[in-house]
Design a protein around this motif. Structure first.
Motif, PDB file in Angstrom:
ATOM      1  N   THR A 152      -3.669   3.241  -6.142  1.00  0.00           N
ATOM      2  CA  THR A 152      -4.867   2.465  -6.439  1.00  0.00           C
ATOM      3  C   THR A 152      -5.598   2.161  -5.146  1.00  0.00           C
ATOM      4  O   THR A 152      -4.989   1.789  -4.144  1.00  0.00           O
ATOM      5  CB  THR A 152      -4.507   1.151  -7.166  1.00  0.00           C
ATOM      6  OG1 THR A 152      -3.873   1.479  -8.404  1.00  0.00           O
ATOM      7  CG2 THR A 152      -5.740   0.321  -7.443  1.00  0.00           C
ATOM      8  N   PRO A 192      -4.851  -3.422  -3.284  1.00  0.00           N
ATOM      9  CA  PRO A 192      -5.520  -3.169  -4.554  1.00  0.00           C
ATOM     10  C   PRO A 192      -5.798  -4.478  -5.291  1.00  0.00           C
ATOM     11  O   PRO A 192      -5.030  -5.426  -5.200  1.00  0.00           O
ATOM     12  CB  PRO A 192      -4.524  -2.304  -5.319  1.00  0.00           C
ATOM     13  CG  PRO A 192      -3.209  -2.614  -4.718  1.00  0.00           C
ATOM     14  CD  PRO A 192      -3.474  -2.962  -3.278  1.00  0.00           C
ATOM     15  N   THR A 198      -7.217  -6.131  -9.115  1.00  0.00           N
ATOM     16  CA  THR A 198      -7.444  -5.799 -10.509  1.00  0.00           C
ATOM     17  C   THR A 198      -8.606  -6.620 -11.044  1.00  0.00           C
ATOM     18  O   THR A 198      -8.768  -7.794 -10.703  1.00  0.00           O
ATOM     19  CB  THR A 198      -6.188  -6.070 -11.361  1.00  0.00           C
ATOM     20  OG1 THR A 198      -5.812  -7.433 -11.199  1.00  0.00           O
ATOM     21  CG2 THR A 198      -5.042  -5.174 -10.936  1.00  0.00           C
TER      22      THR A 198
END
Length: 94
Positions: free
Chosen positions: A4, A83, A85
């Motif tokens: 990611t 990363p 979200t």
């Protein structure tokens, strides 16, 4: 599984008033990315993209052209250290 990647991008040129944010949201959703896009007061568009590294790279390349009517001068990219979200890809206010 793909790594990611999360990046911030600032797109400059003729990118406001040409549907750039809606185009970006559509493209990001097609590539399975999450994040957000917004107009900046200085006339640029700022976006955050998060998802598989390859999809983020493809999205950044697409941002260099943008939608019909746009004239992109530059796409400045900064990788975020980790990363992140986001629940979806959204258009945010200025």
């Amino acid at each position: 599984m793909s790594e990611t990647r999360t990046v911030d991008a600032v797109i400059t040129g003729r990118v406001q008033g040409v549907g750039y944010r809606a185009w970006t949201q559509h493209q990001a959703q097609l590539h399975g990315l999450t994040g957000h896009v917004r107009n900046r007061d200085d006339g640029a568009v700022a976006a955050t993209f998060s998802g598989p590294a390859e999809a983020v790279s493809v999205m950044l390349k697409a941002c260099e052209a943008g939608p019909r009517g746009a004239r992109v001068e530059a796409v400045a990219v900064t990788d975020r250290p980790g990363p992140e979200t986001f629940p979806a890809f959204e258009i945010r206010g200025t």
